[in-house]
Write a protein that holds these residues in place. Structure first.
Motif, PDB file in Angstrom:
ATOM      1  N   LEU A  66       0.819  -1.220  -0.092  1.00  0.00           N
ATOM      2  CA  LEU A  66      -0.108   0.117  -0.145  1.00  0.00           C
ATOM      3  C   LEU A  66       0.820   1.357  -0.042  1.00  0.00           C
ATOM      4  CD1 LEU A  66      -2.773   1.688   0.355  1.00  0.00           C
ATOM      5  CD2 LEU A  66      -2.473   1.205   2.748  1.00  0.00           C
ATOM      6  N   LEU A  67       1.742   1.325   0.789  1.00  0.00           N
ATOM      7  CA  LEU A  67       2.790   2.407   0.803  1.00  0.00           C
ATOM      8  C   LEU A  67       3.318   2.692  -0.413  1.00  0.00           C
ATOM      9  CD1 LEU A  67       4.385   2.093   4.567  1.00  0.00           C
ATOM     10  CD2 LEU A  67       2.606   4.009   3.566  1.00  0.00           C
ATOM     11  N   ALA A  68       3.945   1.885  -0.956  1.00  0.00           N
ATOM     12  CA  ALA A  68       4.734   1.699  -2.158  1.00  0.00           C
ATOM     13  C   ALA A  68       3.924   2.119  -3.503  1.00  0.00           C
ATOM     14  CB  ALA A  68       5.276   0.266  -2.737  1.00  0.00           C
ATOM     15  N   LYS A  69       2.649   1.880  -3.372  1.00  0.00           N
ATOM     16  CA  LYS A  69       1.567   2.245  -4.492  1.00  0.00           C
ATOM     17  C   LYS A  69       1.302   3.643  -4.176  1.00  0.00           C
ATOM     18  CE  LYS A  69      -2.985   1.107  -6.536  1.00  0.00           C
ATOM     19  NZ  LYS A  69      -4.102   0.271  -6.128  1.00  0.00           N
ATOM     20  N   SER A  70       1.079   3.887  -2.924  1.00  0.00           N
ATOM     21  CA  SER A  70       0.891   5.354  -2.629  1.00  0.00           C
ATOM     22  C   SER A  70       1.763   6.306  -2.719  1.00  0.00           C
ATOM     23  CB  SER A  70       0.478   5.451  -1.068  1.00  0.00           C
ATOM     24  OG  SER A  70      -0.953   4.687  -0.912  1.00  0.00           O
ATOM     25  N   LEU A  71       2.869   6.133  -2.599  1.00  0.00           N
ATOM     26  CA  LEU A  71       3.983   6.821  -2.941  1.00  0.00           C
ATOM     27  C   LEU A  71       4.715   6.836  -4.305  1.00  0.00           C
ATOM     28  CD1 LEU A  71       5.637   6.550   0.732  1.00  0.00           C
ATOM     29  CD2 LEU A  71       4.291   8.439  -0.287  1.00  0.00           C
ATOM     30  N   GLY A  72       4.076   5.991  -5.033  1.00  0.00           N
ATOM     31  CA  GLY A  72       4.942   5.931  -6.231  1.00  0.00           C
ATOM     32  C   GLY A  72       6.399   5.255  -6.403  1.00  0.00           C
ATOM     33  N   VAL A  73       6.559   4.301  -5.585  1.00  0.00           N
ATOM     34  CA  VAL A  73       7.776   3.765  -5.647  1.00  0.00           C
ATOM     35  C   VAL A  73       7.778   2.187  -5.694  1.00  0.00           C
ATOM     36  CG1 VAL A  73       8.778   5.644  -4.086  1.00  0.00           C
ATOM     37  CG2 VAL A  73       8.062   3.351  -2.922  1.00  0.00           C
ATOM     38  N   SER A  74       8.804   1.515  -5.955  1.00  0.00           N
ATOM     39  CA  SER A  74       8.562  -0.030  -6.039  1.00  0.00           C
ATOM     40  C   SER A  74       8.642  -0.347  -4.973  1.00  0.00           C
ATOM     41  CB  SER A  74      10.123  -0.540  -6.667  1.00  0.00           C
ATOM     42  OG  SER A  74      11.083  -0.356  -5.771  1.00  0.00           O
ATOM     43  N   LYS A  75       8.130  -1.648  -5.001  1.00  0.00           N
ATOM     44  CA  LYS A  75       7.824  -2.468  -3.434  1.00  0.00           C
ATOM     45  C   LYS A  75       9.195  -2.769  -2.859  1.00  0.00           C
ATOM     46  CE  LYS A  75       4.433  -5.131  -5.599  1.00  0.00           C
ATOM     47  NZ  LYS A  75       4.055  -6.413  -5.967  1.00  0.00           N
ATOM     48  N   ALA A  76      10.378  -2.830  -3.268  1.00  0.00           N
ATOM     49  CA  ALA A  76      11.591  -3.086  -2.931  1.00  0.00           C
ATOM     50  C   ALA A  76      11.992  -2.018  -2.271  1.00  0.00           C
ATOM     51  CB  ALA A  76      12.412  -3.590  -4.172  1.00  0.00           C
ATOM     52  N   SER A  77      11.386  -0.578  -2.471  1.00  0.00           N
ATOM     53  CA  SER A  77      11.923   0.605  -2.014  1.00  0.00           C
ATOM     54  C   SER A  77      11.220   0.624  -0.488  1.00  0.00           C
ATOM     55  CB  SER A  77      11.696   1.887  -2.661  1.00  0.00           C
ATOM     56  OG  SER A  77      12.216   1.596  -4.050  1.00  0.00           O
ATOM     57  N   VAL A  78      10.413  -0.210  -0.122  1.00  0.00           N
ATOM     58  CA  VAL A  78       9.758   0.090   1.044  1.00  0.00           C
ATOM     59  C   VAL A  78       9.886  -1.045   2.221  1.00  0.00           C
ATOM     60  CG1 VAL A  78       7.550   0.365   2.278  1.00  0.00           C
ATOM     61  CG2 VAL A  78       7.862   1.070   0.237  1.00  0.00           C
ATOM     62  N   LYS A  79      10.671  -0.774   3.323  1.00  0.00           N
ATOM     63  CA  LYS A  79      11.015  -1.798   4.301  1.00  0.00           C
ATOM     64  C   LYS A  79      10.646  -1.738   5.439  1.00  0.00           C
ATOM     65  CE  LYS A  79      15.434  -2.319   1.477  1.00  0.00           C
ATOM     66  NZ  LYS A  79      14.867  -1.035   0.621  1.00  0.00           N
ATOM     67  N   LEU A  80      10.338  -2.859   6.281  1.00  0.00           N
ATOM     68  CA  LEU A  80       9.783  -2.689   7.593  1.00  0.00           C
ATOM     69  C   LEU A  80      11.093  -2.766   8.550  1.00  0.00           C
ATOM     70  CD1 LEU A  80       7.559  -2.972   9.626  1.00  0.00           C
ATOM     71  CD2 LEU A  80       7.747  -5.613   9.720  1.00  0.00           C
TER      72      LEU A  80
END
Length: 119
Positions: A66-80
């Protein structure tokens, strides 16, 4: 819903992107960002809800997508970063910090406007 616009932003800037403090609601009925909330201890968090259940990391995966899509970045760019088994989480988003911060501000402002229009 942001009833008071004086909330501090729940994200911090770094050289490689931003880190965001979240409060996640699994099984929330929809995948959405609900705005900023201030916790009892004074910290601000970004409220996020996902349809996924909090079992086997499914809700965490849904939050990252959800965060990747909302911020327009790749899924790999978002990490827990922390909070894998907690409602309160920290995530890191790699990218241009100013652009990411502005995207989050716009998402939150849209939610605040939506909340005011339904009051």
């Amino acid at each position: 819903m942001v009833a008071n616009e004086t909330f501090r932003e729940p994200w911090r800037y770094s050289a490689t992107g931003i880190s965001i403090a979240l409060r996640v609601t699994p099984r929330g009925g929809r995948d959405d960002i609900d705005g900023i909330e201030q916790l009892a201890d004074g910290r601000s968090v970004l409220k996020v809800r996902v349809r996924a259940i909090a079992d086997g990391g499914e809700a965490n995966k849904a939050v990252l997508v959800l965060l990747a899509k909302s911020l327009g970045v790749s899924k790999a760019s978002v990490k827990l970063l922390s909070g894998a088994t907690s409602r309160l989480k920290q995530v890191a988003v790699d990218g241009a910090p100013a652009r990411l911060g502005e995207a989050l501000r716009q998402l939150v402002q849209v939610k605040a406007a939506d909340a005011k229009s339904t009051d």
